[in-house]
Enzyme design. Structure first.
Site, PDB file in Angstrom:
ATOM      1  N   GLN A   1     -37.673  -2.111  17.809  1.00 18.29           N
ATOM      2  CA  GLN A   1     -38.875  -1.352  18.207  1.00 18.29           C
ATOM      3  C   GLN A   1     -39.581  -0.833  16.965  1.00 18.29           C
ATOM      4  O   GLN A   1     -40.662  -0.272  17.048  1.00 18.29           O
ATOM      5  CB  GLN A   1     -38.468  -0.164  19.082  1.00 18.29           C
ATOM      6  CG  GLN A   1     -37.789  -0.573  20.373  1.00 18.29           C
ATOM      7  CD  GLN A   1     -37.118   0.625  21.045  1.00 18.29           C
ATOM      8  OE1 GLN A   1     -37.772   1.401  21.728  1.00 18.29           O
ATOM      9  NE2 GLN A   1     -35.827   0.778  20.852  1.00 18.29           N
ATOM     10  N   ASN A   2     -38.949  -1.001  15.817  1.00 17.65           N
ATOM     11  CA  ASN A   2     -39.497  -0.415  14.595  1.00 17.65           C
ATOM     12  C   ASN A   2     -40.634  -1.265  14.033  1.00 17.65           C
ATOM     13  O   ASN A   2     -40.580  -2.489  14.069  1.00 17.65           O
ATOM     14  CB  ASN A   2     -38.401  -0.269  13.536  1.00 17.65           C
ATOM     15  CG  ASN A   2     -37.290   0.647  14.011  1.00 17.65           C
ATOM     16  OD1 ASN A   2     -37.489   1.402  14.963  1.00 17.65           O
ATOM     17  ND2 ASN A   2     -36.139   0.580  13.374  1.00 17.65           N
TER      18      ASN A   2
ATOM     19  N   ASP B   1     -41.304  -0.957  10.822  1.00 20.61           N
ATOM     20  CA  ASP B   1     -40.976  -1.208   9.412  1.00 20.61           C
ATOM     21  C   ASP B   1     -40.387  -2.609   9.266  1.00 20.61           C
ATOM     22  O   ASP B   1     -40.079  -3.278  10.262  1.00 20.61           O
ATOM     23  CB  ASP B   1     -40.019  -0.125   8.875  1.00 20.61           C
ATOM     24  CG  ASP B   1     -38.623  -0.180   9.489  1.00 20.61           C
ATOM     25  OD1 ASP B   1     -37.991  -1.259   9.469  1.00 20.61           O
ATOM     26  OD2 ASP B   1     -38.148   0.863   9.990  1.00 20.61           O
TER      27      ASP B   1
ATOM     28  N   HIS C   1     -42.904  -3.883  18.804  1.00 16.51           N
ATOM     29  CA  HIS C   1     -44.070  -3.001  18.676  1.00 16.51           C
ATOM     30  C   HIS C   1     -44.922  -3.333  17.451  1.00 16.51           C
ATOM     31  O   HIS C   1     -45.630  -2.485  16.945  1.00 16.51           O
ATOM     32  CB  HIS C   1     -43.597  -1.535  18.629  1.00 16.51           C
ATOM     33  CG  HIS C   1     -42.941  -1.092  19.905  1.00 16.51           C
ATOM     34  ND1 HIS C   1     -42.066  -0.038  19.995  1.00 16.51           N
ATOM     35  CD2 HIS C   1     -43.043  -1.590  21.169  1.00 16.51           C
ATOM     36  CE1 HIS C   1     -41.658   0.102  21.251  1.00 16.51           C
ATOM     37  NE2 HIS C   1     -42.230  -0.826  21.985  1.00 16.51           N
TER      38      HIS C   1
ATOM     39  N   GLY D   1     -29.639   3.410  17.450  1.00 13.49           N
ATOM     40  CA  GLY D   1     -30.678   4.339  17.024  1.00 13.49           C
ATOM     41  C   GLY D   1     -31.941   4.354  17.851  1.00 13.49           C
ATOM     42  O   GLY D   1     -33.032   4.450  17.306  1.00 13.49           O
ATOM     43  N   THR D   2     -31.785   4.294  19.153  1.00 11.86           N
ATOM     44  CA  THR D   2     -32.983   4.428  20.003  1.00 11.86           C
ATOM     45  C   THR D   2     -32.703   5.420  21.126  1.00 11.86           C
ATOM     46  O   THR D   2     -31.628   5.415  21.711  1.00 11.86           O
ATOM     47  CB  THR D   2     -33.460   3.081  20.591  1.00 11.86           C
ATOM     48  OG1 THR D   2     -34.497   3.328  21.545  1.00 11.86           O
ATOM     49  CG2 THR D   2     -32.350   2.285  21.252  1.00 11.86           C
TER      50      THR D   2
END
Ligand code: APR
Length: 228
Positions: A87-88, A90, A105, A171-172
């Site tokens: 979803q990042n 970066d 995203h 990490g979400t």
């Protein structure tokens, strides 16, 4: 045949690289109200502010380095077919060496036409300026999916999740749909592991829960998978 490891990552995996998560900071993103900077309405209302916000975030991404969790996931490819669905926005997974990364995203190092979202371009450096145009003559905007916009890669991501033998969730907060629904496409018999310091508050079923930071827990799991 190699087993397929699918990893769904969120902002938490990049936290130890110094990139702030959204929901750990009281709904403010680097001090901005998300609806003032990450919606189509915000772009209509104040494109300068939106560009400025993403320029700052792009600068931070370019200055950040991948951390132990990103590198460990790249190492998994020595034994497994690995697909990262992130979803990042970066590019730290790619810079750590992962070869199959799907950005749900978008990615902040690219721009897109504000007329035709399929026209995307690499951005040189950190700054995208007002006045920079696509080949159709419309203003370039960041290549990111804003709140309220469709997520064009979601079907491909769901298909990938449906072929997982091993599924890692890292990490979400699972607050944002449709990404949060992807875990439901993972086959029942897949091995499922979640890494997040707040993992116990996530709504996940049948998952091994590791309530630790990604930089510590992900290398440990990768080691376990590579040696088992
Ligand atoms: N290691 C692992 N997880 C961490 C760490 C860490 N070091 N630090 C924080 N976390 C966890 C938090 O506990 C939280 O569950 O990362 C999660 C971050 O959640 P969010 O900030 O909601 O990020 P994410 O789930 O990626 O958000 C989804 O929302 O902000 C929008 O479009 C943006 O892609 C983003 C989407």
């Amino acid at each position: 045949m190699k087993q397929h490891v699918v990893v769904l990552t969120g902002a938490g995996i990049s936290a130890e690289s110094g990139l702030k998560t959204f929901r750990d900071s009281d709904g403010l993103w680097e001090g901005y109200d998300v609806y003032e900077v990450a919606t189509p309405e915000a772009w209509q209302r104040n494109p300068n502010l939106v560009q400025e916000f993403y320029n700052m975030r792009r600068k931070a991404v370019l200055e950040a380095q991948p951390n132990a969790a990103h590198y460990a996931l790249a190492k998994l490819e020595s034994k497994f077919d690995v697909t990262i669905v992130t979803q990042n926005v970066d590019n730290l997974h790619e810079r750590a060496g992962s070869s199959a990364v799907l950005h749900l995203h978008g990615v902040i190092t690219k721009s897109q036409s504000s007329k035709d979202p399929s026209l995307t371009y690499d951005i040189e450096g950190w700054e995208l300026k007002m006045g920079e145009q696509c080949e159709l003559g419309s203003q370039l905007r960041p290549h990111v999916v804003w709140f309220g916009e469709p997520v064009p890669m979601i079907e491909k991501a769901a298909q990938i999740c449906s072929t997982a033998d091993i599924f890692l969730l890292v990490g979400t907060s699972l607050n944002v749909y449709p990404a949060a629904g992807l875990k439901d496409f993972v086959p029942n018999n897949a091995r499922k592991i979640v890494v997040d310091p707040q993992a116990s508050s996530l709504s996940v079923r049948d998952m091994r829960i590791i309530s630790e930071k990604a930089g510590v827990a992900v290398p440990a799991i990768v080691e376990e998978l590579l040696t088992s």
